[in-house]
Design a protein around this motif. Structure first.
Motif, PDB file in Angstrom:
ATOM      1  N   LYS A 176       0.842  -1.200   0.000  1.00  0.00           N
ATOM      2  CA  LYS A 176       0.000   0.000   0.000  1.00  0.00           C
ATOM      3  C   LYS A 176       0.876   1.249   0.000  1.00  0.00           C
ATOM      4  O   LYS A 176       0.628   2.191  -0.756  1.00  0.00           O
ATOM      5  N   GLY A 177       1.891   1.233   0.847  1.00  0.00           N
ATOM      6  CA  GLY A 177       2.803   2.383   0.934  1.00  0.00           C
ATOM      7  C   GLY A 177       3.513   2.649  -0.372  1.00  0.00           C
ATOM      8  O   GLY A 177       3.675   3.808  -0.775  1.00  0.00           O
ATOM      9  N   ASP A 178       3.933   1.579  -1.045  1.00  0.00           N
ATOM     10  CA  ASP A 178       4.596   1.743  -2.342  1.00  0.00           C
ATOM     11  C   ASP A 178       3.660   2.373  -3.359  1.00  0.00           C
ATOM     12  O   ASP A 178       4.055   3.270  -4.116  1.00  0.00           O
ATOM     13  N   ALA A 179       2.419   1.904  -3.401  1.00  0.00           N
ATOM     14  CA  ALA A 179       1.448   2.448  -4.352  1.00  0.00           C
ATOM     15  C   ALA A 179       1.146   3.911  -4.038  1.00  0.00           C
ATOM     16  O   ALA A 179       1.070   4.749  -4.946  1.00  0.00           O
ATOM     17  N   ILE A 180       0.997   4.235  -2.767  1.00  0.00           N
ATOM     18  CA  ILE A 180       0.737   5.616  -2.347  1.00  0.00           C
ATOM     19  C   ILE A 180       1.901   6.513  -2.746  1.00  0.00           C
ATOM     20  O   ILE A 180       1.712   7.617  -3.252  1.00  0.00           O
ATOM     21  N   ALA A 181       3.118   6.015  -2.525  1.00  0.00           N
ATOM     22  CA  ALA A 181       4.308   6.795  -2.873  1.00  0.00           C
ATOM     23  C   ALA A 181       4.378   7.055  -4.376  1.00  0.00           C
ATOM     24  O   ALA A 181       4.787   8.145  -4.800  1.00  0.00           O
ATOM     25  N   LEU A 182       3.973   6.078  -5.185  1.00  0.00           N
ATOM     26  CA  LEU A 182       3.983   6.283  -6.640  1.00  0.00           C
ATOM     27  C   LEU A 182       3.035   7.407  -7.036  1.00  0.00           C
ATOM     28  O   LEU A 182       3.363   8.223  -7.906  1.00  0.00           O
ATOM     29  N   VAL A 183       1.881   7.457  -6.418  1.00  0.00           N
ATOM     30  CA  VAL A 183       0.935   8.532  -6.731  1.00  0.00           C
ATOM     31  C   VAL A 183       1.528   9.876  -6.322  1.00  0.00           C
ATOM     32  O   VAL A 183       1.493  10.842  -7.085  1.00  0.00           O
ATOM     33  N   GLY A 184       2.107   9.914  -5.126  1.00  0.00           N
ATOM     34  CA  GLY A 184       2.628  11.181  -4.609  1.00  0.00           C
ATOM     35  C   GLY A 184       3.879  11.673  -5.289  1.00  0.00           C
ATOM     36  O   GLY A 184       4.095  12.881  -5.395  1.00  0.00           O
ATOM     37  N   SER A 185       4.713  10.769  -5.777  1.00  0.00           N
ATOM     38  CA  SER A 185       6.020  11.196  -6.277  1.00  0.00           C
ATOM     39  C   SER A 185       6.121  11.277  -7.794  1.00  0.00           C
ATOM     40  O   SER A 185       7.010  11.936  -8.306  1.00  0.00           O
ATOM     41  N   THR A 186       5.233  10.612  -8.513  1.00  0.00           N
ATOM     42  CA  THR A 186       5.389  10.557  -9.965  1.00  0.00           C
ATOM     43  C   THR A 186       4.505  11.536 -10.720  1.00  0.00           C
ATOM     44  O   THR A 186       4.727  11.772 -11.899  1.00  0.00           O
ATOM     45  N   GLY A 187       3.492  12.057 -10.055  1.00  0.00           N
ATOM     46  CA  GLY A 187       2.585  12.960 -10.744  1.00  0.00           C
ATOM     47  C   GLY A 187       1.567  12.242 -11.608  1.00  0.00           C
ATOM     48  O   GLY A 187       0.760  12.874 -12.282  1.00  0.00           O
ATOM     49  N   ARG A 188       1.606  10.893 -11.589  1.00  0.00           N
ATOM     50  CA  ARG A 188       0.623  10.136 -12.359  1.00  0.00           C
ATOM     51  C   ARG A 188      -0.687  10.087 -11.597  1.00  0.00           C
ATOM     52  O   ARG A 188      -0.717  10.263 -10.384  1.00  0.00           O
ATOM     53  N   THR A 189      -1.746   9.819 -12.302  1.00  0.00           N
ATOM     54  CA  THR A 189      -3.058   9.764 -11.665  1.00  0.00           C
ATOM     55  C   THR A 189      -3.191   8.489 -10.847  1.00  0.00           C
ATOM     56  O   THR A 189      -2.466   7.513 -11.065  1.00  0.00           O
ATOM     57  N   VAL A 190      -4.157   8.524  -9.946  1.00  0.00           N
ATOM     58  CA  VAL A 190      -4.455   7.345  -9.137  1.00  0.00           C
ATOM     59  C   VAL A 190      -4.822   6.177 -10.047  1.00  0.00           C
ATOM     60  O   VAL A 190      -4.374   5.049  -9.847  1.00  0.00           O
ATOM     61  N   ALA A 191      -5.628   6.451 -11.077  1.00  0.00           N
ATOM     62  CA  ALA A 191      -6.063   5.380 -11.984  1.00  0.00           C
ATOM     63  C   ALA A 191      -4.880   4.750 -12.710  1.00  0.00           C
ATOM     64  O   ALA A 191      -4.826   3.521 -12.855  1.00  0.00           O
TER      65      ALA A 191
END
Length: 99
Positions: free
Chosen positions: A14-29
């Protein structure tokens, strides 16, 4: 035995997925599709993580506050049952002492 749509994810995943959203600028979807979770789940995790960091809306409960609320509700329910048993016992013994 959950439904076929329910999977359990580790705190780390979960933390990895959350970090990807926060750090990459990609959308949640986009991130959800990449990591194989539903967008609704990831959106909820992301929102909760923001709240846990103090970035949530006023009145939103952190994970620790939610856990404490659940614990207190369980305790209140147990105490209500105990009070009801004691009330019934008091009525019973009051009737017995009248005999």
């Amino acid at each position: 035995m959950g439904s076929k749509y329910t999977e359990r994810y580790t705190a780390e995943s979960k933390g990895d997925a959350i970090a990807l959203v926060g750090s990459t600028g990609r959308t949640v979807a986009e991130v959800a599709r990449e990591v194989g979770v539903s967008p609704e789940s990831l959106r909820g995790w992301y929102k909760q993580a923001k709240t846990d960091r103090g970035e949530g809306r006023p009145g939103e409960l952190s994970t620790a506050e939610r856990e404490e609320l659940k614990r207190l509700r369980r305790l209140a329910a147990e105490q209500a049952k105990t009070i009801e048993v004691l009330r019934k016992a008091a009525v019973f013994f009051a009737k017995e002492s009248d005999r």
